[in-house]
Scaffold this motif. Structure first.
Motif, PDB file in Angstrom:
ATOM      1  N   TYR A  90      13.824  35.138  75.072  1.00  0.00           N
ATOM      2  CA  TYR A  90      13.779  36.580  75.305  1.00  0.00           C
ATOM      3  C   TYR A  90      13.765  36.901  76.803  1.00  0.00           C
ATOM      4  O   TYR A  90      14.488  37.780  77.267  1.00  0.00           O
ATOM      5  N   LEU A  91      12.942  36.194  77.561  1.00  0.00           N
ATOM      6  CA  LEU A  91      12.858  36.464  78.997  1.00  0.00           C
ATOM      7  C   LEU A  91      14.113  36.034  79.745  1.00  0.00           C
ATOM      8  O   LEU A  91      14.540  36.686  80.692  1.00  0.00           O
ATOM      9  N   THR A  92      14.711  34.929  79.313  1.00  0.00           N
ATOM     10  CA  THR A  92      15.916  34.428  79.979  1.00  0.00           C
ATOM     11  C   THR A  92      17.131  35.301  79.683  1.00  0.00           C
ATOM     12  O   THR A  92      17.956  35.553  80.558  1.00  0.00           O
ATOM     13  N   LEU A  93      17.244  35.753  78.453  1.00  0.00           N
ATOM     14  CA  LEU A  93      18.434  36.489  78.019  1.00  0.00           C
ATOM     15  C   LEU A  93      18.115  37.943  77.711  1.00  0.00           C
ATOM     16  O   LEU A  93      18.660  38.523  76.779  1.00  0.00           O
ATOM     17  N   TYR A  94      17.231  38.532  78.471  1.00  0.00           N
ATOM     18  CA  TYR A  94      16.853  39.926  78.252  1.00  0.00           C
ATOM     19  C   TYR A  94      18.084  40.825  78.316  1.00  0.00           C
ATOM     20  O   TYR A  94      18.904  40.691  79.210  1.00  0.00           O
ATOM     21  N   GLY A  95      18.225  41.709  77.361  1.00  0.00           N
ATOM     22  CA  GLY A  95      19.374  42.601  77.303  1.00  0.00           C
ATOM     23  C   GLY A  95      20.390  42.178  76.260  1.00  0.00           C
ATOM     24  O   GLY A  95      21.242  42.966  75.874  1.00  0.00           O
ATOM     25  N   TYR A  96      20.319  40.939  75.802  1.00  0.00           N
ATOM     26  CA  TYR A  96      21.231  40.473  74.764  1.00  0.00           C
ATOM     27  C   TYR A  96      20.728  40.813  73.362  1.00  0.00           C
ATOM     28  O   TYR A  96      21.468  40.707  72.409  1.00  0.00           O
ATOM     29  N   PHE A  97      19.448  41.166  73.227  1.00  0.00           N
ATOM     30  CA  PHE A  97      18.852  41.303  71.900  1.00  0.00           C
ATOM     31  C   PHE A  97      18.325  42.705  71.650  1.00  0.00           C
ATOM     32  O   PHE A  97      17.849  43.377  72.550  1.00  0.00           O
ATOM     33  N   GLU A  98      18.386  43.118  70.380  1.00  0.00           N
ATOM     34  CA  GLU A  98      17.781  44.369  69.933  1.00  0.00           C
ATOM     35  C   GLU A  98      16.368  44.131  69.420  1.00  0.00           C
ATOM     36  O   GLU A  98      15.484  44.939  69.639  1.00  0.00           O
ATOM     37  N   ASN A  99      16.171  43.035  68.698  1.00  0.00           N
ATOM     38  CA  ASN A  99      14.909  42.777  68.021  1.00  0.00           C
ATOM     39  C   ASN A  99      14.703  41.273  67.892  1.00  0.00           C
ATOM     40  O   ASN A  99      15.669  40.519  67.810  1.00  0.00           O
ATOM     41  N   ILE A 100      13.432  40.845  67.840  1.00  0.00           N
ATOM     42  CA  ILE A 100      13.092  39.437  67.660  1.00  0.00           C
ATOM     43  C   ILE A 100      12.051  39.340  66.554  1.00  0.00           C
ATOM     44  O   ILE A 100      11.115  40.133  66.504  1.00  0.00           O
ATOM     45  N   ALA A 101      12.219  38.359  65.659  1.00  0.00           N
ATOM     46  CA  ALA A 101      11.236  38.122  64.600  1.00  0.00           C
ATOM     47  C   ALA A 101      10.966  36.629  64.520  1.00  0.00           C
ATOM     48  O   ALA A 101      11.868  35.812  64.716  1.00  0.00           O
ATOM     49  N   LEU A 102       9.725  36.269  64.214  1.00  0.00           N
ATOM     50  CA  LEU A 102       9.334  34.871  64.042  1.00  0.00           C
ATOM     51  C   LEU A 102       8.908  34.642  62.599  1.00  0.00           C
ATOM     52  O   LEU A 102       8.232  35.477  62.011  1.00  0.00           O
ATOM     53  N   THR A 103       9.291  33.496  62.053  1.00  0.00           N
ATOM     54  CA  THR A 103       8.835  33.126  60.717  1.00  0.00           C
ATOM     55  C   THR A 103       7.548  32.323  60.835  1.00  0.00           C
ATOM     56  O   THR A 103       7.139  31.938  61.932  1.00  0.00           O
ATOM     57  N   THR A 104       6.921  32.046  59.720  1.00  0.00           N
ATOM     58  CA  THR A 104       5.647  31.324  59.737  1.00  0.00           C
ATOM     59  C   THR A 104       5.803  29.870  60.168  1.00  0.00           C
ATOM     60  O   THR A 104       4.853  29.264  60.636  1.00  0.00           O
ATOM     61  N   ASN A 105       6.995  29.303  60.026  1.00  0.00           N
ATOM     62  CA  ASN A 105       7.186  27.909  60.433  1.00  0.00           C
ATOM     63  C   ASN A 105       7.718  27.775  61.858  1.00  0.00           C
ATOM     64  O   ASN A 105       8.073  26.688  62.287  1.00  0.00           O
ATOM     65  N   GLY A 106       7.783  28.857  62.603  1.00  0.00           N
ATOM     66  CA  GLY A 106       8.174  28.782  64.008  1.00  0.00           C
ATOM     67  C   GLY A 106       9.634  29.065  64.284  1.00  0.00           C
ATOM     68  O   GLY A 106      10.048  29.066  65.433  1.00  0.00           O
ATOM     69  N   ASP A 107      10.433  29.305  63.260  1.00  0.00           N
ATOM     70  CA  ASP A 107      11.836  29.646  63.474  1.00  0.00           C
ATOM     71  C   ASP A 107      11.944  31.087  63.966  1.00  0.00           C
ATOM     72  O   ASP A 107      11.132  31.938  63.617  1.00  0.00           O
ATOM     73  N   SER A 108      12.965  31.358  64.751  1.00  0.00           N
ATOM     74  CA  SER A 108      13.126  32.679  65.358  1.00  0.00           C
ATOM     75  C   SER A 108      14.391  33.344  64.853  1.00  0.00           C
ATOM     76  O   SER A 108      15.390  32.683  64.590  1.00  0.00           O
ATOM     77  N   THR A 109      14.342  34.669  64.752  1.00  0.00           N
ATOM     78  CA  THR A 109      15.509  35.470  64.412  1.00  0.00           C
ATOM     79  C   THR A 109      15.713  36.493  65.516  1.00  0.00           C
ATOM     80  O   THR A 109      14.800  37.250  65.834  1.00  0.00           O
ATOM     81  N   PHE A 110      16.901  36.504  66.091  1.00  0.00           N
ATOM     82  CA  PHE A 110      17.247  37.445  67.146  1.00  0.00           C
ATOM     83  C   PHE A 110      18.359  38.356  66.654  1.00  0.00           C
ATOM     84  O   PHE A 110      19.402  37.873  66.219  1.00  0.00           O
ATOM     85  N   ASP A 111      18.141  39.653  66.719  1.00  0.00           N
ATOM     86  CA  ASP A 111      19.185  40.626  66.399  1.00  0.00           C
ATOM     87  C   ASP A 111      19.935  40.953  67.674  1.00  0.00           C
ATOM     88  O   ASP A 111      19.326  41.242  68.710  1.00  0.00           O
ATOM     89  N   THR A 112      21.254  40.905  67.586  1.00  0.00           N
ATOM     90  CA  THR A 112      22.077  41.157  68.768  1.00  0.00           C
ATOM     91  C   THR A 112      23.256  42.034  68.383  1.00  0.00           C
ATOM     92  O   THR A 112      23.374  42.498  67.251  1.00  0.00           O
TER      93      THR A 112
END
Length: 146
Positions: A20-42
């Motif tokens: 998120y900090l490195t690619l700020y501006g590429y994403f609309e939303n970020i979500a984390l699952t309970t097992n540590g996987d990430s979902t980025f809306d772009t």
């Protein structure tokens, strides 16, 4: 076993924060699952550049495309939900990059030049949902008669 999952979850959160900090501006939303996987809306127009950064960056290295998953939601204007599932096998993390596509203008930049395993998955998405991938080297039907 619980400690391994907890470590994976903490590592996933750290990766999500770093991305998120490195690619700020590429994403609309970020979500984390309970097992540590990430979902980025772009945005679909940024997908090729974003996947190139995520796969080539020395600290991220999500260099394996597991699958492209497409949902069809006919009741919405942005009918298609397209998910690119990328994995980092060294750190055992998965990253889902998700965006929405309009049913009338479903032309998405191809990522085959960045991740060669996207070839078949993009052809399958085109064949089953009619989504066109701009710049795909061989966008022919898979399941139809020739």
């Amino acid at each position: 076993m619980l400690n391994l999952k907890l470590k994976s979850h903490k590592l996933g959160i750290q990766f999500a924060e770093y991305i998120y900090l490195t690619l700020y501006g590429y994403f609309e939303n970020i979500a984390l699952t309970t097992n540590g996987d990430s979902t980025f809306d772009t945005y679909y127009s940024l997908i090729r550049d974003l996947v190139e950064i995520i796969t080539k960056h020395s600290l991220l290295r999500f260099n394996k495309l597991s699958d492209i998953v497409v949902y069809d939601r006919p009741q919405f204007k942005m009918r298609f939900v397209v998910n690119y599932i990328l994995s980092n096998s060294a750190k055992e993390l998965k990253l889902r990059v998700r965006f929405y596509a309009d049913s009338y203008y479903a032309i998405i930049p191809s990522i085959v030049s960045v991740v060669s395993s996207a070839n078949w998955a993009e052809r399958e998405a085109m064949d089953l949902f009619g989504i066109k991938f701009l710049g795909h080297p061989d966008l022919r039907r898979i399941l139809g008669d020739y």
